[in-house]
Design a protein around this motif. Structure first.
Motif, short mmCIF file in Angstrom:
data_model
loop_
_atom_site.label_atom_id
_atom_site.label_comp_id
_atom_site.label_asym_id
_atom_site.label_seq_id
_atom_site.Cartn_x
_atom_site.Cartn_y
_atom_site.Cartn_z
N TYR A 50 0.65 -1.39 0.13
CA TYR A 50 0.18 0.04 -0.07
C TYR A 50 0.74 1.33 0.02
O TYR A 50 0.46 2.10 -0.62
N PHE A 51 2.02 1.19 0.62
CA PHE A 51 2.84 2.33 0.79
C PHE A 51 3.58 2.59 -0.67
O PHE A 51 3.53 3.87 -1.06
N SER A 52 3.90 1.55 -1.24
CA SER A 52 4.22 1.67 -2.65
C SER A 52 3.48 2.15 -3.60
O SER A 52 3.62 2.81 -4.60
N LEU A 53 2.04 1.40 -3.54
CA LEU A 53 1.04 2.12 -4.31
C LEU A 53 0.89 3.65 -4.09
O LEU A 53 0.39 4.39 -5.11
N LEU A 54 0.92 4.18 -2.93
CA LEU A 54 0.47 5.51 -2.56
C LEU A 54 1.75 6.42 -3.23
O LEU A 54 1.43 7.44 -3.86
N CYS A 55 2.94 5.78 -3.13
CA CYS A 55 3.80 6.72 -3.72
C CYS A 55 4.07 6.87 -5.04
O CYS A 55 4.20 7.81 -5.81
N PHE A 56 3.43 5.72 -5.92
CA PHE A 56 3.15 5.58 -7.33
C PHE A 56 2.21 6.36 -7.72
O PHE A 56 2.03 6.97 -8.75
N PHE A 57 0.90 6.63 -6.77
CA PHE A 57 0.10 7.66 -7.21
C PHE A 57 0.52 9.08 -7.36
O PHE A 57 0.15 9.77 -8.22
N TYR A 58 1.43 9.69 -6.35
CA TYR A 58 1.85 10.92 -6.65
C TYR A 58 2.93 11.16 -7.55
O TYR A 58 3.04 11.95 -8.17
N PHE A 59 3.70 10.05 -7.73
CA PHE A 59 4.74 9.79 -9.04
C PHE A 59 3.85 9.90 -10.25
O PHE A 59 4.58 10.74 -11.21
N ASN A 60 2.71 9.21 -10.43
CA ASN A 60 1.80 9.37 -11.55
C ASN A 60 1.33 10.71 -11.76
O ASN A 60 1.39 11.05 -12.92
N TYR A 61 0.73 11.37 -10.58
CA TYR A 61 0.00 12.63 -10.65
C TYR A 61 1.00 13.51 -11.04
O TYR A 61 0.74 14.55 -11.76
N TYR A 62 2.31 13.91 -10.46
CA TYR A 62 3.21 15.03 -10.32
C TYR A 62 4.36 14.76 -11.73
O TYR A 62 4.78 15.66 -12.14
N CYS A 83 3.52 -1.76 -17.51
CA CYS A 83 4.52 -2.08 -16.88
C CYS A 83 4.55 -2.12 -15.44
O CYS A 83 5.08 -2.94 -14.76
N PHE A 84 4.27 -0.91 -14.94
CA PHE A 84 4.16 -0.66 -13.43
C PHE A 84 3.22 -1.59 -12.83
O PHE A 84 3.54 -2.17 -11.69
N LEU A 85 2.05 -1.91 -13.42
CA LEU A 85 1.25 -2.99 -12.83
C LEU A 85 1.80 -4.16 -12.87
O LEU A 85 1.56 -4.95 -11.81
N PRO A 145 -4.58 -17.00 -6.51
CA PRO A 145 -4.37 -16.48 -5.35
C PRO A 145 -5.29 -15.15 -5.50
O PRO A 145 -5.31 -14.33 -6.65
N THR A 146 -5.80 -14.55 -4.52
CA THR A 146 -6.55 -13.38 -4.32
C THR A 146 -5.82 -11.86 -4.39
O THR A 146 -6.20 -11.00 -4.66
N GLN A 147 -4.29 -12.12 -4.14
CA GLN A 147 -3.54 -11.18 -3.94
C GLN A 147 -3.17 -10.33 -5.35
O GLN A 147 -3.13 -9.15 -5.35
N TYR A 148 -3.29 -11.04 -6.43
CA TYR A 148 -3.20 -10.45 -7.68
C TYR A 148 -4.26 -9.47 -7.95
O TYR A 148 -3.98 -8.21 -8.26
N GLY A 149 -5.54 -9.93 -7.68
CA GLY A 149 -6.65 -9.19 -7.88
C GLY A 149 -6.82 -8.03 -6.98
O GLY A 149 -7.32 -6.76 -7.33
N HIS A 150 -6.43 -8.17 -5.62
CA HIS A 150 -6.35 -6.89 -4.65
C HIS A 150 -5.37 -5.95 -5.28
O HIS A 150 -5.95 -4.74 -5.21
N THR A 151 -4.23 -6.40 -5.21
CA THR A 151 -3.26 -5.37 -5.90
C THR A 151 -3.69 -4.60 -6.96
O THR A 151 -3.38 -3.31 -7.32
N ALA A 152 -4.00 -5.18 -8.15
CA ALA A 152 -4.46 -4.71 -9.31
C ALA A 152 -5.56 -3.59 -9.06
O ALA A 152 -5.72 -2.67 -9.89
N LEU A 153 -6.68 -4.07 -8.17
CA LEU A 153 -7.98 -3.31 -8.12
C LEU A 153 -7.32 -1.89 -7.44
O LEU A 153 -7.73 -0.96 -7.98
#
Length: 365
Positions: A50-62, A83-85, A145-153
């Motif tokens: 979740y921390f990595s996805l949060l950092c990517f959100f700001y990296f993608n936005y800015y 590729c990031f996905l 495994p459900t981890q794939y779907g959770h992370t992708a969502l």
């Protein structure tokens, strides 16, 4: 400054809420369970993802969206998003099952090949004959495994939301730039209009060889200095605008002499309050333009009341026989500027009777 603090505080709260989202509803049927990042591997994995996805959100936005999406490199942008996905899917899968293949979606039951007595101690299954049919629980069926779907969502939600925020912000900036262009155009029309009228007034004094002509020229120079140095700002101190109005009315009194009765009153303290420059003087200028006739006694009233968070101005002039019904370009532009700069923050009333023209304006300052 306060807006910046509230902006960062809001983002901090949203980031913390996002990081602790996986722990809001747990299997222990409690509303919130504090993550055990020290001894619980599963909590550490979720927190890291979740921390990595949060950092990517700001990296993608800015960075990614301004550099690629808004620069017409959208194919490259979406390739990078894919590729990031794949990278985040690999990270989540690797952290959860480091001994499994990234692309292997099959269930991996425990192997008993190395156990010398693999079936020792295992009780025979119960007899299900005669029992009513019951659906098999989901946890015994197995599957990918459900981890794939959770992370992708979560990843896709972050990408879509960052795109929507960026596009919305860009549209707002375009609207602001359009508004600034319109205001600059309106100001460019107002200033020459005022200069033209004032020069005509001084020219009239010069024709009469009036001794007040030099004073009028000095007053005009002070007004033009204000227009050049101060009027280009978005907002200025209200006291400067009041001083400008004082000089303007003084110049008009010099020009008109005893042919006009000007009732000018200002009450309240203008210091510490802000206003858009040249937003008030057009109504006053309009009164002198359409309410003065050298062959008649002119009456002009200008009352400005400065309250705690409100400015009220009333400008009235007695109509003369030469007054035309249409308003000048300066007045019309000021009305448009009020609409652009003070939406839902001003109230304008214009009374146009047979013998009098009254403008009542209220602005939040």
């Amino acid at each position: 400054m306060k807006r910046k603090i509230s902006f960062y505080a809001l983002h901090l709260c949203l980031c913390l809420a996002f990081l602790f989202l996986p722990y809001a509803f747990t299997s222990s049927k409690t509303i919130f369970t504090w993550p055990d990042l020290y001894s619980n591997v599963h909590d550490r994995i979720y927190f890291f993802i979740y921390f990595s996805l949060l950092c990517f959100f700001y990296f993608n936005y800015y960075y990614l969206i301004p550099k690629y999406y808004f620069k017409n490199k959208r194919l490259l942008y979406f390739i990078m998003i894919v590729c990031f996905l794949l990278f985040f899917l690999w990270i989540s899968r690797f952290l959860d099952h480091p001994d499994h293949n990234f692309l292997d979606f099959r269930p991996h039951p425990r192997s008993f090949s190395g156990d010398p007595k693999p079936f020792e101690g295992i009780k025979p299954p119960p007899d299900f004959r005669g029992m009513p049919p019951h659906p098999m629980p989901l946890d015994t069926i197995g599957g990918p495994p459900t981890q794939y779907g959770h992370t992708a969502l979560v990843y896709l939600l972050g990408v879509i939301s960052s795109l929507l925020f960026a596009i919305s912000g860009r549209l707002q900036n375009v609207e602001k730039e359009k508004m600034k262009s319109e205001l600059a155009f309106l100001k460019a029309q107002i200033n020459p209009h005022f200069l033209f009228n004032t020069l005509n007034s001084i020219y009239a004094l010069a024709l009469k060889k009036d001794d007040r002509t030099p004073d009028a020229v000095i007053q005009l120079s002070e007004l033009m200095r204000y227009i050049i140095s101060e009027a280009n700002e978005e907002v200025i101190d209200l006291s400067k605008e009041i001083n400008y109005i004082n000089s303007f009315i003084s110049l008009q009194k010099t020009r008109l002499g005893n042919t006009a009765k000007v009732d000018y009153q200002v009450s309240g303290k203008p210091f510490g309050k802000s206003i858009t420059p040249l937003i008030l003087v057009s109504f006053i200028e309009n009164a002198f333009k359409h309410g003065v006739n050298p062959d008649q006694t002119s009456e002009i009233g200008i009352h400005i009341d400065i309250l705690e968070d409100m400015l009220k101005m009333e400008v009235s002039n007695k109509k003369t026989f030469s007054v035309k019904s249409e308003t000048g370009i300066g007045l019309q532009n000021t009305i448009e500027r009020l609409t652009l700069l003070y939406p839902n923050r001003h109230q304008l009333e214009i009374e146009n009777s047979a013998d009098k023209y009254i403008v009542k304006l209220s602005i939040k300052v």
